[in-house]
Design an enzyme around this catalytic site. Structure first.
Site, mmCIF file in Angstrom:
data_model
loop_
_atom_site.group_PDB
_atom_site.id
_atom_site.type_symbol
_atom_site.label_atom_id
_atom_site.label_comp_id
_atom_site.label_asym_id
_atom_site.label_seq_id
_atom_site.Cartn_x
_atom_site.Cartn_y
_atom_site.Cartn_z
ATOM 1 N N ARG A 1 8.882 0.345 -3.287
ATOM 2 C CA ARG A 1 9.587 1.250 -4.205
ATOM 3 C C ARG A 1 10.007 0.553 -5.489
ATOM 4 O O ARG A 1 10.045 1.178 -6.552
ATOM 5 C CB ARG A 1 10.828 1.840 -3.516
ATOM 6 N N ASP B 1 14.046 -3.348 -0.354
ATOM 7 C CA ASP B 1 15.192 -3.391 -1.293
ATOM 8 C C ASP B 1 15.050 -4.414 -2.417
ATOM 9 O O ASP B 1 16.060 -4.888 -2.930
ATOM 10 C CB ASP B 1 16.495 -3.670 -0.537
ATOM 11 N N ASN C 1 9.775 -7.332 3.390
ATOM 12 C CA ASN C 1 9.693 -6.136 2.556
ATOM 13 C C ASN C 1 10.974 -5.322 2.694
ATOM 14 O O ASN C 1 11.459 -5.120 3.801
ATOM 15 C CB ASN C 1 8.472 -5.308 2.967
ATOM 16 N N CYS D 1 3.924 3.029 9.844
ATOM 17 C CA CYS D 1 4.053 4.358 9.243
ATOM 18 C C CYS D 1 5.015 5.217 10.071
ATOM 19 O O CYS D 1 4.818 5.395 11.277
ATOM 20 C CB CYS D 1 2.694 5.039 9.153
ATOM 21 N N THR E 1 1.354 5.266 -0.298
ATOM 22 C CA THR E 1 0.682 6.553 -0.181
ATOM 23 C C THR E 1 0.940 7.403 -1.417
ATOM 24 O O THR E 1 2.068 7.493 -1.886
ATOM 25 C CB THR E 1 1.175 7.299 1.075
ATOM 26 N N GLN F 1 -5.974 -0.816 3.961
ATOM 27 C CA GLN F 1 -5.120 -0.571 5.121
ATOM 28 C C GLN F 1 -5.648 0.626 5.889
ATOM 29 O O GLN F 1 -5.900 1.690 5.306
ATOM 30 C CB GLN F 1 -3.677 -0.301 4.672
ATOM 31 N N PRO G 1 0.848 -1.198 0.000
ATOM 32 C CA PRO G 1 0.000 0.000 0.000
ATOM 33 C C PRO G 1 0.882 1.246 0.000
ATOM 34 O O PRO G 1 1.596 1.514 0.968
ATOM 35 C CB PRO G 1 -0.795 -0.127 1.304
ATOM 36 N N LYS H 1 1.015 -4.769 9.404
ATOM 37 C CA LYS H 1 2.298 -4.388 8.804
ATOM 38 C C LYS H 1 3.109 -3.645 9.857
ATOM 39 O O LYS H 1 2.640 -2.656 10.432
ATOM 40 C CB LYS H 1 2.090 -3.499 7.578
#
Length: 620
Positions: A491, A469, A467, A366, A283, A335, A281, A405
Site C-alpha cells: 500500500r 505499514d 511486509n 490471500c 491485485t 505469483q 504483487p 508469501k
C-alpha cells in the site's frame, strides 16, 4: 479558511486522538469549505453520477474491503460501433464477412468517431508507428486527409529486433491448452509418486486400452518363454549360466535420462534477494504500467498480479496478461494461486517452458473469501500436507527459484507462521515473504514486526522479507533493524510510489503537485502502450488510473505535516493544499478523481460510471 483553521487548531488534540494525521493548523479546513473551494474551478464536462451503494456506509458491521455492488461497465461498451480490425490492419479480409457488426467503410466510421483527445500520439512518437491507426484517439497526428496512416521509418528501426513486453500468450499455445495437447512430462513423473494419483492425460478410448493390454500380455508371454528356454539349454549343457552375485553397493535402480537432465538445487538459476526493495504483487493496481512507474523510482524486484493456476492452464487471455513483463523489469517474478498439487505443478511447468521469469511465487496469504474457502491463499497454511506436495512438485519442475508469501496466520490471536517456516525450509523454498497480519485482521491493526523478527531468525539462512505499514524511509529503517533480509512494499507504493527513492536516499521528499501530475501522465502513456490508444484502451487506462487515485489521495505533502513522517494508519483530515492542484489531489471524492483523469485522457463518455474496487477500512 482562517476561521476554519482556528476551529481545527482548537480541537487539534481531539483530532489526533481519533487517529487523524497531524497537519499544520493554517492548512486545516472543514469538509464543506474544502469542497466549495474545489468546485470553484468547474470541469468543462458534466461529471457522471456515481451509483449509490445498496447498503448504508455507516453500517460498520457490513463494511468490508471491497465494493461488491459497484457499477461495472466494460471498456468495449463505450463505443457503439468501432472500426473493424481488418480495416485497421490494412484492409485484409474480414474473418466474419457479411456478419461482422463493425464498421468497414472508413468515412462512416470517421463521421461517428469521438473527437481526438490530444495533439500528439505517444505511440507514434515513441515507436514511429501507431498500430491502432484510424481508431487511435490521438489519430490526427498520424492520419492524412485521405485516411492514410503515417510512419516514422527512422524511429521504427530502433525497435526492429526489440520486444519491449514479453510473456504474451501465443495463439498456438492457447489452442493447445484448450485442446489439452500440451505435454506436462515432468509434472506427470512427480505426480505418479502419489499412491492415489490417476493420470488424467491417458487415452480414454476403450479400443486403445484393449490394444495395449493385448500387446503387454503377448510380450510377457514371449519373455517367459525365453527365460524357460535359457534354463533348458543350461540343463543339457548347451549353455552355462553362473549365478549373479549381488552388488557390493546397494543401488536405487538404473540410471535414466531423468536423473541426468534434472537440475539440482545448486544448479538452478540463482537470484540474490537480499537487501532489495520488493514491490508487492498488487491485485488490480499492480499492473504493468504501474510497475514501470515504480521501477523508475527505484524498485528492485517486481512481481505480476496474482494469477489463478486453473485459468492459466485453460489458456485464458485475461489471466495470461498478468504474466506480461516489461524489458525494464530486471528481476521479475509471477505469483500463482491454487490449492491442488496437480494443477499447481502443471502450471509451474507451463510457466517454466513458456514464460521468461526470474522466480515463481506461491500465494498462500490471500485473505479473499473466494480463494480461502476453496483451500487456496491463507487456506494453504492450515493444509500442510497439500502445501508440501505443492511446494515439492513446483520445485521439481522449475528451473528458477520458488518463493512463498504467507501471513502470520488465519486467526488474529493464533499465529502459525513460526511453525510453518521450518517446514518451508525443508521443502526447498528460496525465499519467504511474511505479511505481519492475520487473515481476520486484514488492515485494521498495525503489522506485528516483533513477530516478523522472530520468524526471520527461524528462517535463516533462507531470506525472509517483511511486509506491512511501510510509508517512509524511517519505517523502512526500523523494519531492516528487525533482522529481515529485505522489505516488501504494498500500500505504501500505491500511496506514494516515490517511496523507493526516499528509502534509497534516506530522505523525505516534499514532492510537488506538478511532479505528481507528471508521474500520472507517465502512467497514462504506459497504459496507452499496454492497453491501446483507441477508445477501448483509453477507457481501460482511465479505469486503472482511477483505481490508483483511490489510494494516492491519502498522501499528505511533507510540507503540510506538523509531525513527519505520515503514518499509514492515520486518516488525512480535510486540508487546503499549497495550490489548487494539490488540493484537488487530496480530495477523496470520486468526481474529483474523474476530473484529474480528464486532464490526461480527455472527457469521459456520457455513460461513464466508476466506483473504486477497494474501500479504505484500514483506519477503523
Amino acid at each position: 479558511m482562517e476561521a476554519a483553521a482556528d476551529d481545527s487548531a482548537a480541537k487539534g488534540t481531539d483530532v489526533a486522538a481519533k487517529g487523524e494525521a497531524a497537519i499544520k493548523p493554517e492548512f486545516l479546513t472543514t469538509k464543506d469549505k474544502f469542497h466549495t473551494f474545489i468546485d470553484t474551478k468547474e470541469s468543462s464536462v458534466e461529471e457522471p453520477q456515481v451509483k449509490k451503494l445498496k447498503w448504508d456506509p455507516e453500517d460498520k458491521k457490513r463494511l468490508r474491503g471491497q465494493n461488491k455492488s459497484r457499477p461495472h461497465r466494460k471498456p468495449t461498451m463505450y463505443e457503439e460501433k468501432p472500426l473493424c480490425v481488418s480495416v485497421i490492419q490494412g484492409n485484409r479480409k474480414c474473418f466474419y464477412g457479411d456478419k461482422c457488426k463493425f464498421h468497414h467503410v472508413v468515412a462512416d466510421y470517421m463521421a461517428s468517431k469521438p473527437p481526438d483527445i490530444g495533439d500528439s500520439c505517444h505511440l507514434f512518437d515513441t515507436f514511429g508507428k501507431c498500430q491502432y491507426g484510424l481508431s487511435c484517439r490521438f489519430g490526427k497526428t498520424h492520419t492524412t486527409a485521405d485516411f492514410q496512416t503515417l510512419e516514422k521509418a527512422d524511429v521504427m528501426k530502433t525497435y526492429e529486433n526489440r520486444t519491449p513486453v514479453k510473456n504474451s500468450l501465443t495463439k498456438d499455445l492457447q489452442n493447445s491448452l484448450r485442446k489439452r495437447q500440451v505435454s506436462f512430462k515432468k509434472s506427470e513423473d512427480y505426480l505418479k509418486t502419489f499412491s492415489n494419483y490417476k493420470d488424467k492425460t491417458e487415452p480414454k478410448s476403450k479400443g486403445r486400452l484393449l490394444f495395449f493390454f493385448y500387446f503387454y500380455t503377448k510380450m510377457k508371454q514371449l519373455f517367459n518363454f525365453m527365460s524357460h528356454f535359457q534354463v533348458l539349454m543350461c540343463k543339457i549343457g548347451k549353455a552355462s549360466i553362473s549365478p549373479e552375485k549381488p552388488p557390493a553397493i546397494k543401488t536405487a535402480g538404473p540410471l535414466t535420462d531423468v536423473d541426468v537432465v534434472r537440475l539440482r538445487s545448486c544448479e538452478k538459476k540463482q537470484v540474490d534477494f537480499r537487501d532489495k526493495l520488493y514491490l508487492a504483487p498488487l491485485t488490480t493496481c499492480g499492473n504493468l504500467p504501474f510497475r514501470r512507474v515504480c521501477k523508475r523510482f527505484g524498485a528492485d524486484i517486481t512481481c505480476g498480479e496474482m494469477a489463478m493456476c486453473t485459468n492459466l492452464l485453460q489458456g485464458q487471455q485475461s489471466e495470461w496478461a498478468l504474466l506480461k513483463r516489461h524489458e525494464s523489469e530486471d528481476i521479475f517474478g509471477v505469483q500463482v494461486e491454487g490449492c491442488f498439487p496437480d494443477t499447481m505443478t502443471r502450471c509451474a511447468e507451463l510457466i517454466n517452458n513458456h514464460a521468461q521469469v526470474d522466480f515463481v511465487d506461491i500465494n498462500s496469504g490471500c485473505p479473499i473469501d473466494l480463494v480461502y474457502k476453496k483451500g487456496g491463499g491463507c487456506g494453504l497454511m492450515a493444509r500442510t500436507r497439500k502445501f508440501e506436495q505443492i511446494v515439492k512438485g513446483m520445485n521439481y519442475v522449475l528451473d528458477v527459484p520458488l518463493t512463498v508469501k504467507i501471513r502470520t496466520g488465519v486467526h488474529e490471536k493464533s499465529n502459525i507462521a513460526h511453525k510453518l517456516i521450518p517446514e518451508l525450509k525443508n521443502w526447498g523454498v528460496s525465499m519467504i515473504t511474511l505479511h505481519g497480519r492475520s487473515r481476520e485482521q486484514r488492515y485494521t491493526k498495525l503489522a506485528d514486526w516483533d513477530y516478523i523478527n522472530t520468524c526471520a531468525e527461524l528462517a535463516s539462512p533462507v531470506p525472509l522479507f517483511g511486509n506491512g505499514d511501510i510509508l517512509s524511509y524511517e519505517d523502512a529503517v526500523k523494519a531492516k533493524d528487525t533482522g529481515v533480509s529485505g522489505i516488501m512494499i504494498a500500500r505504501g507504493a500505491l500511496i506514494k510510489p516515490w517511496i523507493f527513492t526516499e528509502i534509497k536516499e534516506s530522505r523525505h521528499w516534499d514532492i510537488s503537485s506538478t511532479e505528481r501530475l507528471d508521474m500520472l501522465k507517465d502512467f497514462t502513456n504506459f497504459g496507452l502502450e499496454h492497453w491501446g490508444s483507441d477508445t477501448r484502451g483509453v477507457e481501460k487506462t482511465r479505469n486503472f488510473l482511477l483505481e490508483w487515485l483511490s489510494f494516492m489521495c491519502r498522501y499528505i505533502p511533507v510540507g503540510l505535516l506538523e509531525r513527519v513522517p505520515q503514518k499509514i494508519n492515520e486518516r488525512p483530515p480535510y486540508y487546503m493544499g499549497r495550490n489548487y492542484l494539490e488540493s484537488l489531489m487530496a480530495s477523496q471524492n470520486v468526481g474529483d478523481w474523474v476530473r484529474i483523469s480528464e486532464m490526461l485522457l480527455g472527457p469521459v463518455p456520457k455513460n461513464f460510471n466508476f466506483l473504486p474496487k477497494h474501500k479504505a477500512n484500514s483506519y477503523k
